[in-house]
Design a protein around this motif. Structure first.
Motif, short mmCIF file in Angstrom:
data_model
loop_
_atom_site.label_atom_id
_atom_site.label_comp_id
_atom_site.label_asym_id
_atom_site.label_seq_id
_atom_site.Cartn_x
_atom_site.Cartn_y
_atom_site.Cartn_z
N ARG A 279 63.63 79.28 7.58
CA ARG A 279 63.40 78.34 8.66
C ARG A 279 62.04 77.99 8.60
O ARG A 279 61.23 78.63 8.87
CB ARG A 279 63.91 78.70 10.21
CG ARG A 279 63.64 77.54 11.08
CD ARG A 279 64.15 78.25 12.54
NE ARG A 279 63.73 79.27 12.92
CZ ARG A 279 64.10 79.84 13.92
NH1 ARG A 279 65.26 79.79 14.49
NH2 ARG A 279 63.44 81.24 14.31
N SER A 281 58.83 76.62 9.97
CA SER A 281 58.20 76.66 11.27
C SER A 281 57.29 75.46 11.56
O SER A 281 56.85 74.56 10.86
CB SER A 281 57.02 77.91 11.31
OG SER A 281 57.90 79.22 11.04
N GLN A 282 57.17 75.09 12.97
CA GLN A 282 56.48 74.12 13.41
C GLN A 282 56.83 72.74 12.76
O GLN A 282 56.14 71.88 12.48
CB GLN A 282 55.00 74.10 13.25
CG GLN A 282 54.53 75.37 13.91
CD GLN A 282 53.09 75.80 13.96
OE1 GLN A 282 52.49 75.61 12.86
NE2 GLN A 282 52.68 76.54 14.70
N PHE A 283 58.13 72.65 12.55
CA PHE A 283 58.40 71.24 11.65
C PHE A 283 58.52 70.06 12.77
O PHE A 283 58.21 68.89 12.24
CB PHE A 283 59.92 71.42 10.96
CG PHE A 283 60.28 70.36 10.22
CD1 PHE A 283 59.83 70.19 8.94
CD2 PHE A 283 61.02 69.21 10.59
CE1 PHE A 283 59.88 69.13 7.93
CE2 PHE A 283 61.46 67.94 9.79
CZ PHE A 283 60.72 68.08 8.80
N LYS A 284 58.69 70.53 13.90
CA LYS A 284 58.84 69.21 14.99
C LYS A 284 57.30 68.68 15.00
O LYS A 284 57.26 67.42 15.25
CB LYS A 284 59.27 69.88 16.14
CG LYS A 284 60.54 70.06 16.18
CD LYS A 284 61.17 70.68 17.76
CE LYS A 284 62.65 71.09 17.91
NZ LYS A 284 62.98 71.51 19.28
N LEU A 285 56.26 69.46 15.20
CA LEU A 285 54.91 69.07 14.96
C LEU A 285 54.68 68.09 13.73
O LEU A 285 53.94 66.84 13.83
CB LEU A 285 53.95 70.09 15.00
CG LEU A 285 52.64 69.77 15.13
CD1 LEU A 285 52.24 68.97 16.61
CD2 LEU A 285 51.61 70.87 15.01
N ASN A 287 57.12 66.44 12.13
CA ASN A 287 57.79 65.10 12.45
C ASN A 287 57.07 64.41 13.22
O ASN A 287 57.05 63.07 12.85
CB ASN A 287 59.06 65.86 12.84
CG ASN A 287 60.09 64.51 12.92
OD1 ASN A 287 59.94 63.49 12.30
ND2 ASN A 287 61.41 64.87 13.10
N LYS A 288 56.59 64.60 14.13
CA LYS A 288 55.80 64.00 15.25
C LYS A 288 54.44 63.41 14.69
O LYS A 288 54.09 62.23 15.05
CB LYS A 288 55.56 64.73 16.37
CG LYS A 288 54.87 64.05 17.65
CD LYS A 288 54.76 64.66 18.86
CE LYS A 288 53.96 63.83 19.90
NZ LYS A 288 53.87 64.73 21.26
N ARG A 292 59.32 60.26 10.65
CA ARG A 292 60.52 60.86 10.16
C ARG A 292 60.53 60.86 8.81
O ARG A 292 61.06 61.80 8.07
CB ARG A 292 61.47 60.19 10.86
CG ARG A 292 63.04 60.80 10.34
CD ARG A 292 64.20 59.89 11.28
NE ARG A 292 65.45 60.69 10.87
CZ ARG A 292 65.99 61.46 11.33
NH1 ARG A 292 65.27 62.10 12.50
NH2 ARG A 292 67.02 61.96 11.19
N ALA A 295 58.41 63.52 6.99
CA ALA A 295 58.88 64.83 7.48
C ALA A 295 60.10 65.16 6.39
O ALA A 295 60.23 66.15 6.11
CB ALA A 295 59.33 64.68 8.83
N ASN A 296 60.92 63.97 6.30
CA ASN A 296 62.14 63.99 5.36
C ASN A 296 61.64 64.26 3.86
O ASN A 296 62.14 65.11 2.97
CB ASN A 296 62.95 62.97 5.24
CG ASN A 296 63.76 62.83 6.57
OD1 ASN A 296 64.08 63.76 7.21
ND2 ASN A 296 64.41 61.74 7.03
N GLY A 321 69.11 70.89 9.66
CA GLY A 321 67.77 70.45 9.92
C GLY A 321 66.81 71.19 9.16
O GLY A 321 66.82 70.76 7.90
#
Length: 670
Positions: A279, A281-285, A287-288, A292, A295-296, A321
């Protein structure tokens, strides 16, 4: 009416013949009935009242004249005249009034019904017109009775009048059942417009059994047929999309499991392997921060790098995800966790480039071994997920073992039991006394205790933490608070002025329902703030939330005493003294237990007491188990003492039985 009234008055007032008198009375008596037929009830009532004069005159004449002519009249008797008066002036006008009133009500009702019918007719007309789909109304023979505008739009350059009254077969032909002339009677029929054979329709029938008519909904499926043909031509592509991730082209969850199961079920020799989930880590950060698309690109670059570093015998896939799964065969050497940890780290890229930026990538990894023991890929993934939950920032690679599984299962069962216990209000309050230097009980601390059916107790540290993780803490606190306030109400009525401290972990105060309950209890019981003290557990991470501080200040303004519990062991000890309006400081038992031998802990306790004194705060020391500790803390200036030396926690029922006898005594325990 005037003619009748004048004639009656003249005949009654000036005629001496009995027949004329009789005629005059009848004329006057008939006025209320006649006026009620043409005028309102008030006019008829006026004439009825006026005829009292006529009655009086008739009675007077019959008594004063006394002639044989009068006595021979039908009105000579008193009762007969009263009956005739009542008949013409009361009964008949009232009956006519009732009849007219009934007719008027019927007329009004018919008007309302007509209005309602017109309204519903307009409503149905509007609904039919705005159904959102082309709609036809036809009879059993297929004759079109009505169609809405959307249906009319399907037939360009054709007027509505030209369609209504014709048959459906004149405009639409069935292609799903061409031999059936009554295709529109089927539930669903695929058709084509006769005027445009490239325009395909789907006819849905709704039967109106009351009138025997049919409502037909027409759906334009021209674009759907085109899509169907396109999808049929790309069946192979669809199959690939169903088994592989669209971004990375790696096998998806189902395909990954199928490949792993095929691998482990088709080996004859002793086979060992390792399944691990990665997994990011901190992928949402990310992405933001990068968007998107970028991030992809990180996910795509990571998957390509991972595949290039893995051997051909390794099966990899993207679960969902930012989770990836790998299954690789390993030898006996890599069954040692240290070696496998090194192998996993070697295949994971430490950096990923996004444009001109180079990002350091952190991972969390859950690992499970396969040793030819009949496990499936799904079971291995579940074990990896369990291990993944126990990975930390310090130890990012976590290995599954049976003890971990047993612990998770036990926690799950305990969580279910805790939910039922809270729902059934099985968690009870116990009280532990807090004494002053003289040994008198100053107050109590309310402690939650959970006893299982087998008689064993679950540690409060365990079930309070579990309730906090499951979000059950506000409901638990609500139950305990209601139980405690009920006891305090009895103590208030018995003039027992001993306050009780209630522990809050912070999550409860974040809950709007619980805070509203506290405020409502306070407003209904103004004395409650004197009898209830609030202990804030300083170890809770949410205690630094500004909303907590705001609500604690509100409770402080209502007169509540607020104590900081476990001081020195939490998230921001000194900062809490500024943010929380506390007036009591509790020294945690971990600082009291080494006393009086440990000089370092003694200096910490001295400093804490001096700090509290400088802030005008009272000090409570907890965890006292010996007389030497008690004497030392009293000498250091602690206001209140608490511990097993003075009294162990006991059920609240012991302090309330026998009409609160034990609570009233507040006996010396020091």
């Amino acid at each position: 009416m005037a003619t009748i009234a004048v004639s009656g008055v003249v005949l009654v007032g000036f005629s001496e013949q009995s027949s004329s008198l009789q005629l005059g009375v009848i004329l006057l008596y008939s006025l209320p009935l006649l006026t009620r037929l043409f005028y309102r009830f008030k006019v008829s009532l006026f004439f009825s009242v006026a005829n009292l004069i006529t009655l009086a005159m008739s009675l007077h004449l019959s008594q004063s004249v006394g002639s044989a002519a009068l006595t021979s009249t039908t009105f000579s008797g008193l009762y007969a005249q009263l009956l005739v008066f009542a008949l013409f002036n009361v009964a008949l006008p009232m009956a006519i009034s009732r009849l007219i009133k009934t007719l008027q009500r019927s007329i009004n009702r018919l008007k309302e019904l007509a209005k309602s019918i017109n309204h519903h007719s307009d409503l149905y007309e509007e609904i039919f017109e705005h159904t959102g789909t082309p709609t036809l109304l036809c009879d059993k023979r297929g004759v079109i009775i009505k169609l809405n505008q959307k249906a009319l739009d399907l037939f360009p350059s054709v007027a509505c009048e030209a369609i209504e009254g014709t048959k459906i077969n004149d405009w639409i032909a069935s292609i799903s059942d061409s031999s059936n002339r009554f295709f529109w009677q089927s539930n669903v029929s695929e058709c084509v417009l006769k005027s445009n054979t490239k325009n395909f329709l789907e006819v849905h029938r709704s039967s109106l059994t009351t009138h025997g008519h049919y409502v037909l909904h027409l759906q334009d499926i021209t674009h759907l047929r085109a899509l169907t043909e396109e999808l049929e031509n790309t069946q192979q592509t669809n199959s690939r999309l169903a088994h592989f991730d669209s971004l990375t082209r790696l096998p998806n969850h189902q395909n990954f499991c199928n490949q792993v199961n095929h691998r482990i079920h088709n080996v004859s020799d002793y086979y060992t392997g390792a399944m691990f989930i990665i997994r990011i880590s901190q992928f949402k950060l990310l992405n933001k921060q990068y968007g998107r698309d970028q991030a992809n690109r990180v996910i795509l670059n990571f998957s390509r790098t991972l595949q290039s570093r893995l051997s051909d015998k390794t099966i990899s896939g993207r679960l969902r995800g930012v989770k990836f799964a790998c299954f690789m065969p390993v030898g006996q050497t890599y069954l040692i966790q240290r070696n496998l940890r090194t192998l996993i780290k070697s295949v994971l890229p430490e950096q990923i480039r996004i444009g001109d930026d180079v990002l350091n990538i952190d991972y969390q990894i859950g690992v499970a071994y396969y040793q030819n023991e009949g496990e499936t890929a799904e079971e291995l993934l579940e074990r990896c997920e369990m291990a993944l939950e126990y990975s930390t920032s310090a130890e990012r690679i976590a290995f599954f073992d049976q003890q971990l599984e047993a612990k998770l299962i036990q926690e799950h069962k305990l969580g279910l039991a805790l939910g039922e216990a809270i729902k059934n209000k099985q968690i009870q309050l116990w009280l532990q006394p807090q004494v002053v230097s003289s040994g008198d009980i100053r107050s109590f601390e309310a402690l939650a205790r959970w006893q299982l059916e087998d008689g064993t107790f679950v540690s409060p540290i365990v079930f309070i933490k579990l309730a906090e993780e499951l979000g059950l803490l506000p409901k638990l606190a609500e139950n305990l608070l209601k139980q405690l306030v009920a006891v305090l109400e009895e103590w208030h009525a018995e003039s027992i002025k001993t306050p009780i401290a209630f522990n809050l972990a912070g999550q409860e105060l974040m809950n709007d329902v619980f805070f509203a309950l506290m405020m409502s209890m306070t407003s209904e019981r103004p004395w409650l703030s004197e009898m209830l003290e609030l202990e804030i557990t300083e170890t809770s991470p949410v205690m630094t939330n500004p909303l907590i501080h705001k609500r604690l200040r509100a409770l402080s303004q209502y007169g509540y005493s607020i104590a900081i519990d476990d001081f020195g062991t939490g998230q921001a000890s000194m900062g809490q003294l500024i943010d929380i309006p506390a007036n009591i400081l509790k020294i945690d038992r971990r600082f009291v237990a080494p006393l009086p031998d440990d000089k370092r802990h003694l200096d910490i306790v001295k400093s804490t007491v001096q700090l509290a004194r400088s802030l005008n705060m009272s000090v409570i020391a907890e965890g006292i188990e010996t007389r030497e500790q008690a004497n030392l803390l009293i000498g250091l200036g602690c206001d209140t003492l608490q511990g097993y030396y003075f009294g162990k926690p006991s059920p609240i029922s012991e302090w309330t039985c026998n009409q609160h006898e034990k609570a009233k005594q507040l006996r010396m325990v020091y």
